[in-house]
Design a protein around this motif. Structure first.
Motif, PDB file in Angstrom:
ATOM      1  N   ASN A   1      36.521  45.735 -82.410  1.00 14.39           N
ATOM      2  CA  ASN A   1      36.041  45.550 -81.045  1.00 14.39           C
ATOM      3  C   ASN A   1      36.438  44.212 -80.432  1.00 14.39           C
ATOM      4  OD1 ASN A   1      34.875  48.036 -81.351  1.00 14.39           O
ATOM      5  ND2 ASN A   1      32.773  47.289 -81.551  1.00 14.39           N
ATOM      6  N   GLY A   2      37.267  43.451 -81.148  1.00 17.56           N
ATOM      7  CA  GLY A   2      37.762  42.197 -80.587  1.00 17.56           C
ATOM      8  C   GLY A   2      36.756  41.075 -80.570  1.00 17.56           C
ATOM      9  N   GLN A   3      35.766  41.108 -81.451  1.00 18.95           N
ATOM     10  CA  GLN A   3      34.758  40.050 -81.489  1.00 18.95           C
ATOM     11  C   GLN A   3      35.153  38.943 -82.472  1.00 18.95           C
ATOM     12  OE1 GLN A   3      31.657  43.057 -82.214  1.00 18.95           O
ATOM     13  NE2 GLN A   3      30.564  42.218 -80.456  1.00 18.95           N
ATOM     14  N   ILE A   4      35.212  39.261 -83.747  1.00 16.31           N
ATOM     15  CA  ILE A   4      35.683  38.276 -84.715  1.00 16.31           C
ATOM     16  C   ILE A   4      37.191  38.143 -84.566  1.00 16.31           C
ATOM     17  CG2 ILE A   4      36.076  39.936 -86.594  1.00 16.31           C
ATOM     18  CD1 ILE A   4      34.928  37.854 -88.522  1.00 16.31           C
ATOM     19  N   PRO A   5      37.761  36.941 -84.709  1.00 18.06           N
ATOM     20  CA  PRO A   5      39.213  36.781 -84.557  1.00 18.06           C
ATOM     21  C   PRO A   5      39.994  37.668 -85.533  1.00 18.06           C
ATOM     22  CG  PRO A   5      38.148  34.641 -84.481  1.00 18.06           C
ATOM     23  CD  PRO A   5      37.081  35.633 -84.846  1.00 18.06           C
TER      24      PRO A   5
ATOM     25  N   GLY B   1      25.169  33.360 -86.810  1.00 19.80           N
ATOM     26  CA  GLY B   1      24.099  32.573 -87.419  1.00 19.80           C
ATOM     27  C   GLY B   1      24.106  32.537 -88.928  1.00 19.80           C
ATOM     28  N   LEU B   2      25.252  32.783 -89.584  1.00 17.64           N
ATOM     29  CA  LEU B   2      25.299  32.693 -91.038  1.00 17.64           C
ATOM     30  C   LEU B   2      25.299  31.231 -91.470  1.00 17.64           C
ATOM     31  CD1 LEU B   2      27.794  35.535 -92.046  1.00 17.64           C
ATOM     32  CD2 LEU B   2      25.357  35.658 -91.496  1.00 17.64           C
ATOM     33  N   HIS B   3      24.977  31.010 -92.733  1.00 13.33           N
ATOM     34  CA  HIS B   3      24.831  29.640 -93.241  1.00 13.33           C
ATOM     35  C   HIS B   3      26.177  28.929 -93.254  1.00 13.33           C
ATOM     36  CE1 HIS B   3      23.633  26.281 -95.798  1.00 13.33           C
ATOM     37  NE2 HIS B   3      22.375  26.647 -95.610  1.00 13.33           N
ATOM     38  N   PRO B   4      26.197  27.643 -92.845  1.00 11.21           N
ATOM     39  CA  PRO B   4      27.471  26.900 -92.832  1.00 11.21           C
ATOM     40  C   PRO B   4      28.154  26.807 -94.186  1.00 11.21           C
ATOM     41  CG  PRO B   4      25.802  25.738 -91.548  1.00 11.21           C
ATOM     42  CD  PRO B   4      25.096  26.866 -92.245  1.00 11.21           C
ATOM     43  N   GLU B   5      27.393  26.955 -95.288  1.00 15.87           N
ATOM     44  CA  GLU B   5      28.009  26.898 -96.621  1.00 15.87           C
ATOM     45  C   GLU B   5      28.987  28.042 -96.855  1.00 15.87           C
ATOM     46  OE1 GLU B   5      25.157  26.699 -99.714  1.00 15.87           O
ATOM     47  OE2 GLU B   5      24.397  24.709 -99.152  1.00 15.87           O
ATOM     48  N   LEU B   6      28.945  29.054 -95.995  1.00 14.11           N
ATOM     49  CA  LEU B   6      29.883  30.158 -96.143  1.00 14.11           C
ATOM     50  C   LEU B   6      31.322  29.659 -96.088  1.00 14.11           C
ATOM     51  CD1 LEU B   6      30.387  33.231 -96.304  1.00 14.11           C
ATOM     52  CD2 LEU B   6      30.323  33.276 -93.801  1.00 14.11           C
TER      53      LEU B   6
ATOM     54  N   LEU C   1      47.585  32.776 -92.014  1.00 10.22           N
ATOM     55  CA  LEU C   1      46.419  33.510 -92.507  1.00 10.22           C
ATOM     56  C   LEU C   1      45.238  32.578 -92.717  1.00 10.22           C
ATOM     57  CD1 LEU C   1      47.844  36.017 -95.151  1.00 10.22           C
ATOM     58  CD2 LEU C   1      47.386  36.401 -92.733  1.00 10.22           C
ATOM     59  N   GLN C   2      45.517  31.395 -93.259  1.00 13.77           N
ATOM     60  CA  GLN C   2      44.452  30.433 -93.524  1.00 13.77           C
ATOM     61  C   GLN C   2      43.781  29.975 -92.237  1.00 13.77           C
ATOM     62  OE1 GLN C   2      45.002  27.416 -96.714  1.00 13.77           O
ATOM     63  NE2 GLN C   2      44.893  25.952 -95.044  1.00 13.77           N
ATOM     64  N   LEU C   3      44.584  29.742 -91.220  1.00 11.47           N
ATOM     65  CA  LEU C   3      44.029  29.334 -89.926  1.00 11.47           C
ATOM     66  C   LEU C   3      43.143  30.435 -89.347  1.00 11.47           C
ATOM     67  CD1 LEU C   3      43.941  27.300 -87.585  1.00 11.47           C
ATOM     68  CD2 LEU C   3      46.009  28.389 -86.683  1.00 11.47           C
ATOM     69  N   LEU C   4      43.617  31.683 -89.411  1.00 12.76           N
ATOM     70  CA  LEU C   4      42.822  32.799 -88.902  1.00 12.76           C
ATOM     71  C   LEU C   4      41.546  32.965 -89.712  1.00 12.76           C
ATOM     72  CD1 LEU C   4      42.748  35.246 -86.911  1.00 12.76           C
ATOM     73  CD2 LEU C   4      43.765  36.581 -88.757  1.00 12.76           C
ATOM     74  N   LEU C   5      41.642  32.828 -91.041  1.00 14.43           N
ATOM     75  CA  LEU C   5      40.481  32.974 -91.910  1.00 14.43           C
ATOM     76  C   LEU C   5      39.400  31.961 -91.559  1.00 14.43           C
ATOM     77  CD1 LEU C   5      39.145  34.240 -94.409  1.00 14.43           C
ATOM     78  CD2 LEU C   5      40.437  32.641 -95.826  1.00 14.43           C
ATOM     79  N   ARG C   6      39.812  30.731 -91.324  1.00 20.48           N
ATOM     80  CA  ARG C   6      38.816  29.710 -90.986  1.00 20.48           C
ATOM     81  C   ARG C   6      38.172  29.985 -89.631  1.00 20.48           C
ATOM     82  NH1 ARG C   6      38.703  24.189 -88.960  1.00 20.48           N
ATOM     83  NH2 ARG C   6      36.862  23.208 -89.857  1.00 20.48           N
ATOM     84  N   LYS C   7      38.942  30.485 -88.677  1.00 19.48           N
ATOM     85  CA  LYS C   7      38.366  30.839 -87.380  1.00 19.48           C
ATOM     86  C   LYS C   7      37.363  31.984 -87.532  1.00 19.48           C
ATOM     87  CE  LYS C   7      42.184  29.229 -84.462  1.00 19.48           C
ATOM     88  NZ  LYS C   7      41.363  28.289 -83.666  1.00 19.48           N
ATOM     89  N   GLN C   8      37.628  32.923 -88.431  1.00 10.86           N
ATOM     90  CA  GLN C   8      36.689  34.011 -88.665  1.00 10.86           C
ATOM     91  C   GLN C   8      35.373  33.493 -89.234  1.00 10.86           C
ATOM     92  OE1 GLN C   8      38.983  36.476 -91.266  1.00 10.86           O
ATOM     93  NE2 GLN C   8      40.096  37.490 -89.605  1.00 10.86           N
ATOM     94  N   VAL C   9      35.463  32.564 -90.190  1.00 14.40           N
ATOM     95  CA  VAL C   9      34.257  31.992 -90.779  1.00 14.40           C
ATOM     96  C   VAL C   9      33.460  31.221 -89.734  1.00 14.40           C
ATOM     97  CG1 VAL C   9      33.382  30.358 -92.484  1.00 14.40           C
ATOM     98  CG2 VAL C   9      35.261  31.891 -93.083  1.00 14.40           C
ATOM     99  N   LEU C  10      34.151  30.426 -88.930  1.00 10.90           N
ATOM    100  CA  LEU C  10      33.457  29.664 -87.894  1.00 10.90           C
ATOM    101  C   LEU C  10      32.797  30.581 -86.873  1.00 10.90           C
ATOM    102  CD1 LEU C  10      36.016  26.750 -87.311  1.00 10.90           C
ATOM    103  CD2 LEU C  10      33.896  26.718 -88.636  1.00 10.90           C
ATOM    104  N   TRP C  11      33.412  31.732 -86.604  1.00  8.85           N
ATOM    105  CA  TRP C  11      32.797  32.707 -85.691  1.00  8.85           C
ATOM    106  C   TRP C  11      31.507  33.250 -86.293  1.00  8.85           C
ATOM    107  CZ3 TRP C  11      31.351  37.828 -85.796  1.00  8.85           C
ATOM    108  CH2 TRP C  11      31.106  38.437 -84.564  1.00  8.85           C
ATOM    109  N   LEU C  12      31.521  33.564 -87.576  1.00 13.15           N
ATOM    110  CA  LEU C  12      30.325  34.102 -88.227  1.00 13.15           C
ATOM    111  C   LEU C  12      29.202  33.069 -88.254  1.00 13.15           C
ATOM    112  CD1 LEU C  12      31.947  36.006 -91.225  1.00 13.15           C
ATOM    113  CD2 LEU C  12      30.661  37.026 -89.347  1.00 13.15           C
TER     114      LEU C  12
ATOM    115  N   GLY D   1      28.933  30.398 -86.144  1.00 10.09           N
ATOM    116  CA  GLY D   1      28.510  30.032 -84.796  1.00 10.09           C
ATOM    117  C   GLY D   1      27.898  31.166 -84.003  1.00 10.09           C
ATOM    118  N   ARG D   2      28.469  32.379 -84.148  1.00  6.01           N
ATOM    119  CA  ARG D   2      28.013  33.504 -83.325  1.00  6.01           C
ATOM    120  C   ARG D   2      27.003  34.404 -84.025  1.00  6.01           C
ATOM    121  NH1 ARG D   2      31.764  35.123 -79.339  1.00  6.01           N
ATOM    122  NH2 ARG D   2      30.450  36.986 -79.075  1.00  6.01           N
TER     123      ARG D   2
END
Length: 520
Positions: A187-191, A102-107, A86-97, A99-100
């Motif tokens: 829609n298969g966009q965010i992991p 444009g949310l602030h990296p502090e998220l 779950l933690q690995l998936l959660l981090r990939k979701q944050v990185l998607w937000l 990178g894709r």
């Protein structure tokens, strides 16, 4: 072919896959009498010369020799590995937000802290120097948990990853709606879909069945409202377990998004906020004040938000076709929506593929009429959800006819921003201006005014035509089911009616005129 010679298992032991108590030897391998391969046994036959006259028996190999590397974990170790997934998936979701979208990296730091609180971080939780694919997911995403037995806060689930991301956006005051995350996941966009595919193979091989099944989200059911419930459960859990209180959602930019996506006049924006001010409701968690053990739909700030948008629209720009005239130039009825144009712009698009419920209930004729693409997806669904997969316990059939990996679902792209803006322009350009008419003695009481004959809908079955399509589009934008949205709007309308009755009683007592909304 010589008949098979069967031997008995040691006393008290049976085949690991069935109750068989006898086994036979074939082609250098051992099988139970039902054909399951038996591992970890050495044969000694009484007829062999090197048996030295000893009776036939089956001896177990040494424990270290028969122990398999990929043995499934159990208990607390299994839960810990599931949390790592779950933690690995959660981090990939944050990185998607970041990178894709444009949310602030502090998220990432905010969501990481929420995650550590959710699993109750302990001292000495690891070194935190991983690369993001192992040991806690890397980037300091580390924790330690002694045991989950008897915990008041249950093990998190996959939908909680999206809920944590949303609450991180609330703390950062990012203009992200629950409906946005819900749609991106569906829609298969965010992991999210096919979460198991983001997990390293060596982890998957050691997951127990319940954890493996929890990560099979390729055909997850998205009826609407699932993410809202997850967010509320998380919010109540944080307050109960850690005393953490979340700020109000950024209502102004989120209201703008709803007004834009529904192609509504900008006047809906301030009126929706006024509705909540009249009822002393805020866009906080929860909206009714101290956290209740059981919450209502309107306790979710975003549900209140979209319900207030619908009430404001129904009040200022009625959808029922009844003629209502404005009293003066400031009356919202001076601008009239052309709902026929709106409905044409938002005509319902056919679904590209059937969902899991339709797969489960398909008949033979429906399957025979499928095209190649739909048939492939049906077989993928069957392989993903109906076949028991265990990479370490392969049968002879699996070895002879191995299953291919299921290809990832295609990503459904977002509607371009330019297309949304063009749709808004077309709808608003079709609005008509109505000249105001003041009250006169010869007009009578039959002339409709703002708020007159306002109709509420208690159930989905009462919706029809443009009204139903409007609710459907709003529910899609909010990530809610149609039924949940209808109930939320009806609940808000009942609160307004109660407020209206109180205002009338107050005016009769001569207490002065309050900040009212005529006919609301």
């Amino acid at each position: 072919m010589a008949p098979r010679r069967h031997h008995r298992f040691p006393r008290g032991e049976t085949c690991s896959e069935c109750p068989a108590r006898r086994w036979y030897h074939e082609n250098g391998l051992r099988y139970c009498e039902n054909g399951h391969q038996v591992e970890g046994y050495v044969q000694f036959d009484v007829d062999e010369d090197d048996n030295f006259g000893k009776t036939g028996r089956v001896a177990r190999k040494k424990k270290e020799a028969r122990r398999r590397e990929g043995k499934h974990l159990a208990g607390n170790e299994a839960r810990e590995l599931f949390l790592e997934c779950l933690q690995l998936l959660l981090r990939k979701q944050v990185l998607w937000l970041v990178g894709r979208r444009g949310l602030h990296p502090e998220l990432e730091a905010v969501v990481r802290d929420l995650w550590l609180l959710r699993v109750e971080v302990g001292a000495g939780g690891g070194d935190g120097d991983g690369d993001g694919e192992g040991n806690g997911g890397g980037m300091g995403w580390v924790r330690k948990r002694r045991s989950w037995k008897g915990e008041v806060w249950a093990l998190p689930g996959l939908m909680d990853t999206l809920g944590l991301v949303y609450l991180g956006c609330v703390l950062r005051q990012e203009p992200v709606r629950i409906g946005d995350l819900f749609r991106w996941a569906r829609n298969g966009q965010i992991p999210f879909l096919g979460a198991i595919d983001y997990v390293p193979k060596e982890w998957r091989d050691r997951l127990p069945g319940w954890a493996h099944h929890a990560l099979l989200t390729r055909y997850a059911r998205f009826h609407g409202g699932e993410l809202h419930r997850s967010v509320m459960d998380l919010m109540l859990g944080y307050e109960e377990n850690h005393g953490l209180v979340f700020p109000a959602i950024p209502a102004a930019p989120l209201l703008f998004l709803y007004v834009r996506d529904l192609a509504l006049p900008p006047e809906v924006h301030p009126f929706a906020q006024k509705v909540c001010r009249l009822l002393d409701l805020s866009y906080s968690f929860p909206t009714r004040g101290p956290s209740p053990k059981r919450y209502l739909l309107l306790d979710t700030p975003e549900v209140l938000l979209v319900a207030s948008v619908i009430v404001a629209t129904k009040h200022n720009y009625p959808l029922d076709g009844i003629e209502r005239l404005p009293r003066d130039a400031s009356d919202p009825l001076c601008l009239q929506m052309d709902w026929a144009v709106w409905e044409f712009e938002f005509k319902k698009q056919p679904e590209k593929k059937p969902g899991i419920l339709q797969y489960e209930h398909m008949g033979q004729q429906e399957i025979w009429s499928m095209d190649k693409e739909d048939m492939n997806e049906l077989l993928n669904w069957f392989q993903e959800t109906q076949l028991e997969k265990n990479s370490k316990d392969e049968t002879e059939v699996h070895r002879l006819f191995p299953l291919e990996d299921i290809p990832p679902l295609p990503e459904i792209p977002e509607i371009p921003q330019e297309d949304i803006e063009e749709k808004v322009k077309r709808v608003q350009s079709a609005m008509k201006r109505i000249e105001p008419r003041a009250d006169t003695e010869d007009m009578g009481d039959s002339t409709g005014r703002l708020g007159s004959e306002y109709r509420s809908y208690k159930d989905v079955d009462e919706l029809g035509g443009t009204v139903k399509r409007f609710f459907e589009v709003a529910a899609e934008a909010a990530g809610l089911s149609l039924g949940d949205l209808v109930r939320a709007v009806y609940g808000l309308e009942q609160l307004l009616m109660n407020w209206q009755r109180r205002e009338k009683r107050r005016l009769k007592r001569g207490e002065g005129v309050g900040d009212g909304t005529e006919g609301a």
